[in-house]
Design an enzyme around this catalytic site. Structure first.
Site, PDB file in Angstrom:
ATOM      1  N   CYS A  13       0.812  -1.223   0.000  1.00  0.00           N
ATOM      2  CA  CYS A  13       0.000   0.000   0.000  1.00  0.00           C
ATOM      3  C   CYS A  13       0.840   1.264   0.000  1.00  0.00           C
ATOM      4  O   CYS A  13       0.312   2.356  -0.207  1.00  0.00           O
ATOM      5  CB  CYS A  13      -0.944  -0.024   1.203  1.00  0.00           C
ATOM      6  SG  CYS A  13      -2.308  -1.202   1.009  1.00  0.00           S
ATOM      7  N   ALA A  44     -15.078   8.975  -1.137  1.00  0.00           N
ATOM      8  CA  ALA A  44     -13.763   8.509  -0.670  1.00  0.00           C
ATOM      9  C   ALA A  44     -13.906   7.407   0.369  1.00  0.00           C
ATOM     10  O   ALA A  44     -13.124   7.311   1.312  1.00  0.00           O
ATOM     11  CB  ALA A  44     -12.946   9.676  -0.106  1.00  0.00           C
ATOM     12  N   ASP A  45     -14.917   6.560   0.195  1.00  0.00           N
ATOM     13  CA  ASP A  45     -15.114   5.437   1.113  1.00  0.00           C
ATOM     14  C   ASP A  45     -14.296   4.248   0.630  1.00  0.00           C
ATOM     15  O   ASP A  45     -13.575   4.325  -0.361  1.00  0.00           O
ATOM     16  CB  ASP A  45     -16.602   5.091   1.216  1.00  0.00           C
ATOM     17  CG  ASP A  45     -17.000   4.609   2.596  1.00  0.00           C
ATOM     18  OD1 ASP A  45     -16.216   3.852   3.197  1.00  0.00           O
ATOM     19  OD2 ASP A  45     -18.089   4.985   3.076  1.00  0.00           O
ATOM     20  N   ASP A  63      -8.390  -3.909  -5.664  1.00  0.00           N
ATOM     21  CA  ASP A  63      -7.133  -3.502  -5.038  1.00  0.00           C
ATOM     22  C   ASP A  63      -6.014  -4.419  -5.519  1.00  0.00           C
ATOM     23  O   ASP A  63      -6.168  -5.643  -5.513  1.00  0.00           O
ATOM     24  CB  ASP A  63      -7.249  -3.577  -3.513  1.00  0.00           C
ATOM     25  CG  ASP A  63      -6.364  -2.543  -2.826  1.00  0.00           C
ATOM     26  OD1 ASP A  63      -5.212  -2.384  -3.265  1.00  0.00           O
ATOM     27  OD2 ASP A  63      -6.820  -1.897  -1.863  1.00  0.00           O
ATOM     28  N   GLY A 133     -10.507 -14.131 -13.626  1.00  0.00           N
ATOM     29  CA  GLY A 133      -9.646 -12.968 -13.506  1.00  0.00           C
ATOM     30  C   GLY A 133      -9.068 -12.537 -14.834  1.00  0.00           C
ATOM     31  O   GLY A 133      -9.538 -12.951 -15.899  1.00  0.00           O
ATOM     32  N   ASP A 221     -10.746   0.602   6.831  1.00  0.00           N
ATOM     33  CA  ASP A 221      -9.498  -0.125   7.058  1.00  0.00           C
ATOM     34  C   ASP A 221      -8.332   0.833   6.875  1.00  0.00           C
ATOM     35  O   ASP A 221      -8.343   1.722   6.026  1.00  0.00           O
ATOM     36  CB  ASP A 221      -9.383  -1.368   6.173  1.00  0.00           C
ATOM     37  CG  ASP A 221      -9.446  -1.084   4.681  1.00  0.00           C
ATOM     38  OD1 ASP A 221      -9.930   0.003   4.290  1.00  0.00           O
ATOM     39  OD2 ASP A 221      -9.031  -1.946   3.902  1.00  0.00           O
TER      40      ASP A 221
END
Length: 340
Positions: A13, A44-45, A63, A133, A221
């Site tokens: 991250c 922006a959640d 992500d 995917g 988170d």
């Protein structure tokens, strides 16, 4: 396995685009007027939420990032746990996951297989189904998930709806980014590094399941924007969060390393973003870095009614032993974040 990590200029991250830059990039996108889109990018959640009917909504998130560890199997676990976390932060249950894969042709195919195996194991642990995917060749390996979750619209937990008087619970210890940076220059022991790995691969599934039984008003988170960046989002325009730095759970050795100026570029981007929105003069420099440090697959920051906080914390600590009450929510003061 060293080639897996050696060509990556950033990972986890900590590789996220800074919050200030991201806001600039998004502000000119067209706004969509759809009454069923309960949460979109404007808020922006942690994820998007779309209402299907009066009794069901879907949570959609994506992500992915480049590696922060040498072992492809461990990296796969971390990346999958991180992607699944957004659904848990919204109060939902993941049920479909799709792999997102970028992989260099020069690397051994065994590394790709191990990476996907690690991710698949965390998806199975979550109770979701891996349904496919998309993969491409790239100069650096990257991996993550697109995850769809489900939730009743009335049970949706947002990141910026705390209430005055709430207690703040943080479920995982801070300092992952600093430990990873120190590991790359051989400044941490194997035990210290392994502790950080265990935190990153641990699903937020278990803490999220506990919070559903209590008066939780907001949750998010803590990932790439660090504790203070995500706390700022929770404070929004109407509240201030008071954070007691002495109560923060911290990964062993991380504060010592921060005091020795082992820090991350992502942490410095987070510092620039916060600017004058938090008073730092009375906080020692190492602790500042801990709070700015990007957290890969970090814990949940939960805003819960004060009368429920101790009971909820005790339940969360059954699976997340480092969880702690770290502060409170108050009426908006001069600054949105107040550090003690």
């Amino acid at each position: 396995m060293n080639d897996f990590l050696s060509t990556c200029t950033s990972g986890g991250c900590g590789a996220k685009i800074g919050a200030s830059d991201l806001s600039d990039h998004l502000k000119n996108l067209p706004k969509l007027n759809n009454k069923n889109l309960l949460i979109g990018f404007e808020e922006a959640d942690d994820a998007a939420v779309y209402r299907l009917n009066d009794n069901e909504a879907i949570i959609q998130t994506v992500d992915f990032f480049s590696p922060m560890v040498d072992d492809p199997y461990i990296f796969g676990k971390i990346a999958a746990a991180n992607a699944l976390s957004d659904v848990y932060a919204m109060g939902g249950t993941p049920f479909i996951a799709l792999n997102i894969v970028c992989f260099p042709e020069r690397l051994p195919k065994e590394s790709l297989q191990r990476m996907l195996q690690g991710g698949a194991e965390k998806i199975v642990e979550s109770g979701a189904t891996l349904a496919g995917g998309h993969s491409i060749y790239d100069h650096e390996p990257k991996y993550g998930l697109s995850v769809t979750g489900r939730i009743h619209p009335d049970n949706l937990v947002q990141n910026n709806t705390p209430k005055v008087g709430d207690a703040l619970i943080l479920t995982k210890p801070l300092g992952v980014g600093i430990i990873l940076a120190a590991h790359r220059v051989a400044q941490v022991s194997a035990e210290e590094f392994e502790f950080a790995i265990e935190q990153m691969i641990h699903l937020n599934k278990y803490a999220a399941a506990k919070m559903m039984g209590y008066s939780v008003h907001a949750a998010t988170d803590v990932t790439g924007f660090g504790l203070l960046g995500h706390a700022l989002e929770m404070a929004g325009k109407d509240y201030s969060l008071v954070i007691d730095t002495e109560m923060l759970p911290i990964i062993p050795k991380a504060l010592e390393l921060a005091n020795e100026f082992i820090v991350t570029a992502g942490g410095q981007r987070n510092r620039l973003h916060l600017g004058s929105q938090v008073e730092l003069e009375d906080i020692q420099s190492g602790m500042q870095e801990i709070m700015f440090d990007p957290q890969t697959s970090g814990g949940l920051l939960i805003s819960v009614a004060a009368e429920d906080a101790s009971k909820l914390l005790k339940e969360i600590q059954e699976t997340d032993k480092e969880a702690s009450i770290i502060g409170t929510v108050v009426e908006r003061e001069q600054k949105p974040l107040i550090l003690l």
